[in-house]
Design an enzyme around this catalytic site. Structure first.
Site, PDB file in Angstrom:
ATOM      1  N   ASP A  38       0.824  -1.200   0.000  1.00 30.23           N
ATOM      2  CA  ASP A  38       0.000   0.000   0.000  1.00 30.23           C
ATOM      3  C   ASP A  38       0.863   1.257   0.000  1.00 30.23           C
ATOM      4  O   ASP A  38       1.710   1.440   0.866  1.00 30.23           O
ATOM      5  CB  ASP A  38      -0.919  -0.002   1.223  1.00 30.23           C
ATOM      6  CG  ASP A  38      -2.327   0.397   0.864  1.00 30.23           C
ATOM      7  OD1 ASP A  38      -2.584   1.611   0.793  1.00 30.23           O
ATOM      8  OD2 ASP A  38      -3.160  -0.501   0.627  1.00 30.23           O
ATOM      9  N   SER A  71      -6.474   3.887  -2.027  1.00 33.62           N
ATOM     10  CA  SER A  71      -6.524   2.454  -1.727  1.00 33.62           C
ATOM     11  C   SER A  71      -7.809   1.800  -2.214  1.00 33.62           C
ATOM     12  O   SER A  71      -7.782   0.687  -2.750  1.00 33.62           O
ATOM     13  CB  SER A  71      -6.366   2.227  -0.224  1.00 33.62           C
ATOM     14  OG  SER A  71      -5.110   2.677   0.219  1.00 33.62           O
ATOM     15  N   ARG A  93      -4.538  15.177   5.304  1.00 37.78           N
ATOM     16  CA  ARG A  93      -3.915  13.891   5.011  1.00 37.78           C
ATOM     17  C   ARG A  93      -3.852  13.637   3.512  1.00 37.78           C
ATOM     18  O   ARG A  93      -2.820  13.259   2.989  1.00 37.78           O
ATOM     19  CB  ARG A  93      -4.712  12.795   5.716  1.00 37.78           C
ATOM     20  CG  ARG A  93      -4.135  11.420   5.570  1.00 37.78           C
ATOM     21  CD  ARG A  93      -4.666  10.564   6.681  1.00 37.78           C
ATOM     22  NE  ARG A  93      -4.468   9.160   6.415  1.00 37.78           N
ATOM     23  CZ  ARG A  93      -4.544   8.222   7.328  1.00 37.78           C
ATOM     24  NH1 ARG A  93      -4.807   8.544   8.573  1.00 37.78           N
ATOM     25  NH2 ARG A  93      -4.367   6.957   7.023  1.00 37.78           N
ATOM     26  N   PRO A 121     -16.839   4.915   1.217  1.00 40.07           N
ATOM     27  CA  PRO A 121     -17.595   4.399   2.362  1.00 40.07           C
ATOM     28  C   PRO A 121     -16.789   4.042   3.604  1.00 40.07           C
ATOM     29  O   PRO A 121     -17.305   4.145   4.712  1.00 40.07           O
ATOM     30  CB  PRO A 121     -18.258   3.138   1.791  1.00 40.07           C
ATOM     31  CG  PRO A 121     -17.348   2.690   0.691  1.00 40.07           C
ATOM     32  CD  PRO A 121     -16.787   3.957   0.101  1.00 40.07           C
ATOM     33  N   ARG A 131     -14.502   5.117   5.625  1.00 37.81           N
ATOM     34  CA  ARG A 131     -14.357   6.015   6.771  1.00 37.81           C
ATOM     35  C   ARG A 131     -15.644   6.794   7.072  1.00 37.81           C
ATOM     36  O   ARG A 131     -15.632   7.720   7.876  1.00 37.81           O
ATOM     37  CB  ARG A 131     -13.184   6.972   6.550  1.00 37.81           C
ATOM     38  CG  ARG A 131     -11.824   6.288   6.610  1.00 37.81           C
ATOM     39  CD  ARG A 131     -10.685   7.284   6.622  1.00 37.81           C
ATOM     40  NE  ARG A 131      -9.385   6.640   6.708  1.00 37.81           N
ATOM     41  CZ  ARG A 131      -8.792   6.256   7.836  1.00 37.81           C
ATOM     42  NH1 ARG A 131      -9.403   6.447   8.996  1.00 37.81           N
ATOM     43  NH2 ARG A 131      -7.604   5.682   7.824  1.00 37.81           N
ATOM     44  N   LYS A 159      -6.035  -2.157   6.429  1.00 42.71           N
ATOM     45  CA  LYS A 159      -6.227  -2.466   5.006  1.00 42.71           C
ATOM     46  C   LYS A 159      -6.991  -3.770   4.787  1.00 42.71           C
ATOM     47  O   LYS A 159      -7.046  -4.273   3.654  1.00 42.71           O
ATOM     48  CB  LYS A 159      -4.861  -2.544   4.301  1.00 42.71           C
ATOM     49  CG  LYS A 159      -4.051  -1.250   4.385  1.00 42.71           C
ATOM     50  CD  LYS A 159      -4.720  -0.087   3.667  1.00 42.71           C
ATOM     51  CE  LYS A 159      -3.919   1.199   3.803  1.00 42.71           C
ATOM     52  NZ  LYS A 159      -4.540   2.329   3.078  1.00 42.71           N
ATOM     53  N   ASP A 176       2.050   3.329   3.131  1.00 46.39           N
ATOM     54  CA  ASP A 176       0.957   4.284   3.036  1.00 46.39           C
ATOM     55  C   ASP A 176       0.666   4.950   4.374  1.00 46.39           C
ATOM     56  O   ASP A 176       0.634   6.178   4.476  1.00 46.39           O
ATOM     57  CB  ASP A 176      -0.303   3.590   2.525  1.00 46.39           C
ATOM     58  CG  ASP A 176      -1.412   4.584   2.211  1.00 46.39           C
ATOM     59  OD1 ASP A 176      -1.099   5.634   1.613  1.00 46.39           O
ATOM     60  OD2 ASP A 176      -2.571   4.318   2.551  1.00 46.39           O
ATOM     61  N   HIS A 235       1.627   8.789   5.318  1.00 45.11           N
ATOM     62  CA  HIS A 235       0.623   9.808   5.637  1.00 45.11           C
ATOM     63  C   HIS A 235       1.050  10.716   6.786  1.00 45.11           C
ATOM     64  O   HIS A 235       0.449  11.777   6.980  1.00 45.11           O
ATOM     65  CB  HIS A 235      -0.714   9.147   5.986  1.00 45.11           C
ATOM     66  CG  HIS A 235      -1.539   8.797   4.797  1.00 45.11           C
ATOM     67  ND1 HIS A 235      -1.842   9.698   3.803  1.00 45.11           N
ATOM     68  CD2 HIS A 235      -2.144   7.634   4.429  1.00 45.11           C
ATOM     69  CE1 HIS A 235      -2.595   9.111   2.886  1.00 45.11           C
ATOM     70  NE2 HIS A 235      -2.785   7.857   3.241  1.00 45.11           N
ATOM     71  N   ASP A 282      -1.081  -0.276  -4.811  1.00 44.51           N
ATOM     72  CA  ASP A 282      -2.371   0.290  -5.204  1.00 44.51           C
ATOM     73  C   ASP A 282      -2.283   1.751  -5.612  1.00 44.51           C
ATOM     74  O   ASP A 282      -3.123   2.258  -6.352  1.00 44.51           O
ATOM     75  CB  ASP A 282      -3.402   0.109  -4.088  1.00 44.51           C
ATOM     76  CG  ASP A 282      -2.918   0.655  -2.749  1.00 44.51           C
ATOM     77  OD1 ASP A 282      -1.731   1.020  -2.641  1.00 44.51           O
ATOM     78  OD2 ASP A 282      -3.732   0.690  -1.803  1.00 44.51           O
TER      79      ASP A 282
END
Length: 505
Positions: free
Chosen positions: A11, A61, A152, A259, A261, A331, A396, A400, A437
């Site tokens: 990721d 992602s 972010r 969806p 989060r 993930k 990932d 961030h 990804d």
């Protein structure tokens, strides 16, 4: 003899030539160095129109895993909604109109909430501006905005210019106000940290320790405390009447289109069966509109998603392969729900293993995350399966944070785990493909040397452990056909992209 294969999805690890701020290039990666030098590899497009996003839009992602599993370019939330804006269909949407009419009929304010930024990963501020115009033109008299700071998918402290733009628009309407502000850390958790989410939820109700009368002043106050947009402490606007905060029978529009989060906060508002956690201050509303479908949340859905009927995992299962999905919490949904086309599929001969993510405020302090445990589990049980999809979250999630040193450490830890998998695969007669990804870790600083916490538009890798093949470059939608081709299986007619394995003429 049936081939056995592991698809390793890393990721947030893109490929970028420049080394400055590049957490991948600056890391010591003897395993990746050897793989790139000795094994078939190619470049994979993972952003923009190549994955169904607007031109120049960074990958993410959700979109990445959808495209990996689909075998065709999947047009998702932002593209579908942008197209509706372009054609004017947005301003004819029946679900929005239903919410508007409910507000007008009852006299209750329309409550609109979501991530406020141009990031385009979970939401886009243009969609909010369009909703405000639509509501005003339809005759909605009272509207409250509940804004979640991003920090972010965009710069850590970037919200002020957009708030100023919004304030200019709101000046045209007497009773359209920013009612609450909170960071996505609170309102958009996906790791069942309901103590955080409840603080964000309570702000919707007008219950928060922090207050403001001017949003810009509050943002400056948070910055002075060292708090960036993502972590804004939930606060409410004292200029909004207490009875006008979210309450029973108020119409709600949640303008996040992604969806994963959005589900926990939606659950608290609607008190679904999705989670055991119930709000301490429950409300009841039957008019709740989500931009796209939030799996497990029964509500009005403004825009229908593009369906993936025959994803990679389904075809693998139908061919009699025993398969495993393996990832840590952050993930897990991506190697199950998203790679299976955005639905919860129950596949025959398929198991899922979830490794708990560390519950910490910043992964910069724990760049290893659960990479070691994921690898340990693969080495323990992997030989019992024919096909495995696994995900490493480190590049990932640590990327961030915008912490270059931590990102380098995350990549180095990952490199060692990939080395362990290479050795295991050789011993157990497994082949593997490695891809990603989207990008992130390869760019942790902007042009001014400030931390960059967002995804990138750089391409990602595709590496095969089989030295007998050659790979050409492509996009994420080519990966499922490539895997099926390698395993000797036919792709489904829905898959309009081809295998990247170069055939001898």
């Amino acid at each position: 003899m049936k081939k056995k294969l592991v698809l390793i999805i890393i990721d947030g690890l893109g490929l970028r030539l420049e080394s400055q701020g590049n957490g991948f290039a600056l890391a010591k990666t003897p395993v990746f160095d050897r793989l790139f030098q000795e094994y078939p590899n190619s470049l994979i497009a993972a952003s923009g129109q190549e994955v169904g996003l607007p031109e120049g839009q960074m990958g993410n992602s959700e979109v990445g895993h959808l495209n990996i599993g689909a075998g065709f370019v999947v047009y998702t939330g932002i593209s579908i909604i942008n197209n509706a804006l372009k054609t004017g269909k947005f301003f004819e949407n029946e679900k929005f109109i239903l919410a508007f009419r409910h507000s007008i009929k009852t006299g209750f304010p329309l409550q609109i909430m979501g991530l406020f930024s141009p990031g385009g990963v979970h939401s886009h501020q243009d969609h909010l501006f369009a909703l405000i115009d639509f509501a005003a033109n339809f005759g909605v008299k009272k509207l409250n905005l509940h804004l979640f700071g991003d920090g972010r998918d965009v710069g850590p402290k970037s919200i002020k210019p957009w708030i100023k733009m919004l304030n200019l628009k709101l000046k045209n309407y007497e009773d359209y106000k920013i009612a609450s502000i909170s960071g996505r850390f609170y309102s958009m958790d996906r790791d069942k940290m309901f103590d955080r989410v409840e603080l964000g939820y309570n702000a919707l109700l007008g219950k928060a320790e922090n207050t403001f009368t001017d949003p810009i002043d509050y943002i400056n106050f948070q910055y002075e405390k060292g708090v960036s947009d993502e972590f804004f402490e939930p606060a409410i606007n004292l200029k909004v009447n207490k009875k006008d905060f979210l309450a029973d029978d108020h119409p709600v529009i949640f303008f996040n289109f992604r969806p994963d989060r959005a589900r926990q906060l939606s659950h608290l508002i609607l008190q679904t069966d999705l989670y055991e956690q119930k709000p301490k201050n429950p409300i009841k509303t039957d008019v709740f509109v989500s931009m796209m479908k939030y799996e497990g949340i029964n509500c009005l859905v403004a825009f229908e998603e593009m369906r993936v009927e025959n994803p990679l995992g389904k075809l693998i299962s139908m061919a009699g392969f025993r398969q495993l999905r393996l990832a840590e919490t952050q993930k897990y949904a991506h190697v199950t729900f998203f790679v299976d086309g955005g639905v919860e599929l129950e596949l025959e001969n398929s198991d899922r293993i979830l490794i708990d993510s560390l519950k910490v405020q910043s992964y910069a302090d724990f760049p290893q995350m659960s990479a070691v445990e994921i690898t340990d589990k693969l080495l323990e049980v992997g030989q019992n399966y024919d096909f495995i999809i696994m995900n490493f979250a480190n590049p990932d999630m640590v990327g961030h944070t915008g912490d270059l040193k931590a990102t380098i450490k995350a990549v180095e830890i990952l490199d060692f785990q990939i080395g362990r998998i290479c050795k295991w695969a050789e011993e157990k007669n497994f082949d593997f493909f490695i891809t990603a990804d989207h990008g992130n870790a390869e760019l942790t600083e902007d042009e001014n040397g400030n931390p960059s916490t967002k995804h990138t538009t750089f391409p990602v890798m595709l590496i095969s452990s089989d030295k007998t093949i050659k790979l050409k470059s492509g996009k994420l939608a080519n990966i499922a056909p490539t895997i099926l081709d390698y395993l000797g299986l036919d792709k489904h007619p829905d898959m309009d992209h081809d295998s990247l394995i170069i055939k001898d003429k």
